[in-house]
Design a protein around this motif. Sequence first.
Motif, short mmCIF file in Angstrom:
data_model
loop_
_atom_site.label_atom_id
_atom_site.label_comp_id
_atom_site.label_asym_id
_atom_site.label_seq_id
_atom_site.Cartn_x
_atom_site.Cartn_y
_atom_site.Cartn_z
N ASN A 166 -46.61 -5.23 67.74
CA ASN A 166 -46.12 -3.84 67.81
C ASN A 166 -45.97 -3.41 69.26
O ASN A 166 -46.78 -2.66 69.80
N LYS A 170 -34.15 -7.78 67.52
CA LYS A 170 -32.77 -7.30 67.39
C LYS A 170 -31.73 -8.39 67.65
O LYS A 170 -30.57 -8.21 67.34
N ARG A 215 -39.84 -5.63 69.49
CA ARG A 215 -38.69 -4.94 68.91
C ARG A 215 -37.39 -5.37 69.57
O ARG A 215 -36.35 -5.50 68.92
#
Length: 112
Positions: A31, A40, A36
């Motif tokens: 996290n 993608k 993140r």
Amino acid sequence: MIIYIIILYLIGLCLAFQYITAFVFLVVGRNNFYARFVEKFYEHQPKDWYDKFMNFFYIMNYGVAHRGYVKVMEKHGGIKGKLRYAGLVFIATVILAIIGNIINAIEVRLTS
């Protein structure tokens, strides 16, 4: 000879990104902004050549470390998962060192 050097440089660069990704996951977990950002890159249903290229880029530079971390943490979780993942990174390092030494020995034999 130049093509050989370029290929080894690209392989080394990909391995460096894999190790950076692995150690970021070990230190801060899944996290974070880096996880993140990495997630993608991968498209589950690639539509054109750009999506296929980005999937290849993801697999070569982040995919093994990212997918390995996700699978280990889903199965074991917590500190046990992190220790297992660290063990996998250590085993991969030893295997890569052995392969590198074998390639170096072959190269020295061929050039001498």
